[in-house]
Design a protein around this motif. Structure first.
Motif, PDB file in Angstrom:
ATOM      1  N   LEU A   1      -8.834  16.060 -14.020  1.00  0.00           N
ATOM      2  CA  LEU A   1      -7.496  15.534 -14.280  1.00  0.00           C
ATOM      3  C   LEU A   1      -6.550  15.796 -13.112  1.00  0.00           C
ATOM      4  O   LEU A   1      -5.581  15.057 -12.930  1.00  0.00           O
ATOM      5  N   ARG A   2      -6.807  16.831 -12.330  1.00  0.00           N
ATOM      6  CA  ARG A   2      -5.974  17.072 -11.146  1.00  0.00           C
ATOM      7  C   ARG A   2      -6.067  15.917 -10.157  1.00  0.00           C
ATOM      8  O   ARG A   2      -5.135  15.672  -9.382  1.00  0.00           O
ATOM      9  N   ARG A   3      -7.189  15.211 -10.157  1.00  0.00           N
ATOM     10  CA  ARG A   3      -7.377  14.110  -9.221  1.00  0.00           C
ATOM     11  C   ARG A   3      -6.678  12.837  -9.680  1.00  0.00           C
ATOM     12  O   ARG A   3      -6.576  11.881  -8.905  1.00  0.00           O
ATOM     13  N   ARG A   4      -6.250  12.791 -10.923  1.00  0.00           N
ATOM     14  CA  ARG A   4      -5.569  11.611 -11.453  1.00  0.00           C
ATOM     15  C   ARG A   4      -4.079  11.711 -11.148  1.00  0.00           C
ATOM     16  O   ARG A   4      -3.463  12.749 -11.369  1.00  0.00           O
ATOM     17  N   LYS A   5      -3.503  10.617 -10.656  1.00  0.00           N
ATOM     18  CA  LYS A   5      -2.118  10.647 -10.194  1.00  0.00           C
ATOM     19  C   LYS A   5      -1.101  10.362 -11.289  1.00  0.00           C
ATOM     20  O   LYS A   5       0.072  10.700 -11.138  1.00  0.00           O
ATOM     21  N   ASN A   6      -1.513   9.708 -12.384  1.00  0.00           N
ATOM     22  CA  ASN A   6      -0.508   9.375 -13.398  1.00  0.00           C
ATOM     23  C   ASN A   6      -0.152  10.621 -14.209  1.00  0.00           C
ATOM     24  O   ASN A   6      -0.954  11.561 -14.320  1.00  0.00           O
ATOM     25  N   PRO A   7       1.045  10.662 -14.801  1.00  0.00           N
ATOM     26  CA  PRO A   7       1.517  11.878 -15.473  1.00  0.00           C
ATOM     27  C   PRO A   7       0.950  12.106 -16.867  1.00  0.00           C
ATOM     28  O   PRO A   7       1.044  13.217 -17.385  1.00  0.00           O
ATOM     29  N   ASN A   8       0.387  11.082 -17.492  1.00  0.00           N
ATOM     30  CA  ASN A   8      -0.127  11.231 -18.856  1.00  0.00           C
ATOM     31  C   ASN A   8      -1.580  11.682 -18.821  1.00  0.00           C
ATOM     32  O   ASN A   8      -2.465  10.916 -18.430  1.00  0.00           O
ATOM     33  N   LYS A   9      -1.825  12.900 -19.246  1.00  0.00           N
ATOM     34  CA  LYS A   9      -3.174  13.455 -19.208  1.00  0.00           C
ATOM     35  C   LYS A   9      -3.451  14.186 -20.516  1.00  0.00           C
ATOM     36  O   LYS A   9      -2.544  14.777 -21.110  1.00  0.00           O
ATOM     37  N   GLN A  10      -4.701  14.161 -20.932  1.00  0.00           N
ATOM     38  CA  GLN A  10      -5.055  14.853 -22.161  1.00  0.00           C
ATOM     39  C   GLN A  10      -6.543  15.188 -22.159  1.00  0.00           C
ATOM     40  O   GLN A  10      -7.338  14.558 -21.463  1.00  0.00           O
ATOM     41  N   ILE A  11      -6.888  16.197 -22.954  1.00  0.00           N
ATOM     42  CA  ILE A  11      -8.277  16.598 -23.147  1.00  0.00           C
ATOM     43  C   ILE A  11      -8.586  16.503 -24.632  1.00  0.00           C
ATOM     44  O   ILE A  11      -7.829  17.022 -25.465  1.00  0.00           O
ATOM     45  N   LEU A  12      -9.668  15.819 -24.972  1.00  0.00           N
ATOM     46  CA  LEU A  12     -10.159  15.752 -26.340  1.00  0.00           C
ATOM     47  C   LEU A  12     -11.481  16.516 -26.382  1.00  0.00           C
ATOM     48  O   LEU A  12     -12.419  16.172 -25.667  1.00  0.00           O
TER      49      LEU A  12
END
Length: 366
Positions: A259-270
């Protein structure tokens, strides 16, 4: 009265086609259960045929296998002299899982995720505002702008100035990056209950749903046992439980790294699991304890939960177990992360995950 009457065209279906489609549905389920082992799935299909008479004298399992090869669902693995699945089979299993879990969903436009915020987004809204320097030309409301020019300057001296222009307000469509963690420790098949097959099925349905409805979103799938590693969506049908402990720590660390590599602000773990963390890696060695909740492993797990919270990454845990002390661990973990937890059985897992995925897409983490 002369003319034509148009009705929905329903292509004629031969008996052979009906038999093939019916057997194909059963086989796709068996391939999911057997982890993509074609030989084992076909053996099961033969046993089911003997017990429930799935075939007829005109169309047998042998005919079905030949049709599977002719239609591109199976192919010969010459190096191992056996049948294996093709990408067409893998896609069919994903779509079958999608229809089974999300079949009642209403159709939506791809990427249709409203945030309630207006601005220079990619979706036209209903509100109008005055033109400002820098507004995209395609957002200009032509009819309203020409009407303003007529009112302001008259027909005889028609001219279209910046002050006449109006633009259609646009709305943001936020992207979400999701990491789905699947527990593949040995407990996922213990006590006579198959928990890994529903977990795989939900993962395939969720991936198909995201690709159809939210193509700009990202979904990474990781599995965790003694270690954690990322798998591709196409590998989900082949996923099997191993003789592993539960290294939740490794799963969370890998999820955070992705998720650190993703630039958008919306992140989640399921996270789908049925137990407590029982393993962690210390140097090159594994520290394991399956008897109760180990305080050393628990402290490290809770530390990662807090780190996720500070990074604005909510963790939603789907616990497929009802033991009180396991639920106590989930409550402590959820409190540390300020995320969410669901205590579900295998039949409710799909609806719970969909509900939570949709809920988290509706808020933007800043």
């Amino acid at each position: 009265m002369p003319g034509y009457r148009f009705t929905q065209y329903i292509p004629p279906q031969t008996k052979e086609g009906a038999d093939f489609d019916r057997l194909l549905q059963v086989l796709m389920q068996l391939l999911n259960i057997t982890g993509g082992d074609v030989s084992e799935a076909l053996n099961w299909l033969n046993n089911l045929d003997q017990r429930y008479q799935l075939t007829t004298d005109d169309y047998g399992i042998g005919d079905f296998i030949e049709d599977l090869k002719a239609k591109g669902y199976l192919k010969e693995d010459e190096s191992a002299a056996r049948l294996i699945m093709t990408p067409k089979s893998e896609m069919t299993i994903r779509r079958t899982a999608f229809e089974e879990i999300f079949g009642k969903l209403k159709k939506a436009r791809p990427g249709n995720h409203k945030t309630g915020q207006s601005g220079q987004g990619d979706e036209h809204g209903t509100d109008l505002r005055s033109y400002q320097f820098g507004d995209a030309p395609e957002h200009i409301a032509v009819t309203e702008s020409i009407r303003n020019a007529h009112i302001n300057h008259g027909i005889n001296d028609f001219q279209l100035l910046d002050s006449d222009l109006e633009v259609v307000e646009t709305e943001f469509r936020a992207q979400t990056s999701t990491v789905l963690m699947i527990d593949i420790s040995h407990s996922m098949i213990l006590y006579g209950e198959d928990r890994i097959t529903p977990a795989k099925k939900v993962a395939m349905a969720l991936s198909e749903f995201i690709m159809r409805q939210y193509p700009k979103d990202t979904l990474d799938v990781i599995v965790f046992g003694n270690d954690a590693w990322q798998i591709q969506i196409k590998d989900l049908p082949y996923l099997q439980v191993g003789p592993y402990h539960t290294n939740t720590i490794a799963g969370l660390e890998l999820a955070m790294d992705l998720l650190r590599r993703r630039k958008n602000p919306n992140k989640q773990i399921l996270m789908i699991t049925d137990g407590k963390p029982t393993c962690m890696k210390v140097g090159i060695k594994y520290y394991k304890n399956s008897f109760g909740i180990d305080r050393k492993i628990l402290r490290k797990t809770l530390t990662l939960a807090v780190q996720c919270r500070k990074l604005k990454i909510p963790v939603t845990t789907f616990m497929i177990a009802s033991d009180p002390y396991l639920q106590a661990f989930v409550r402590e973990f959820t409190e540390a992360n300020q995320g969410r937890a669901y205590y579900s059985n295998i039949d409710e897992l799909g609806s719970f995950i969909f509900e939570d995925f949709q809920r988290n897409r509706r808020k933007t983490v800043r």
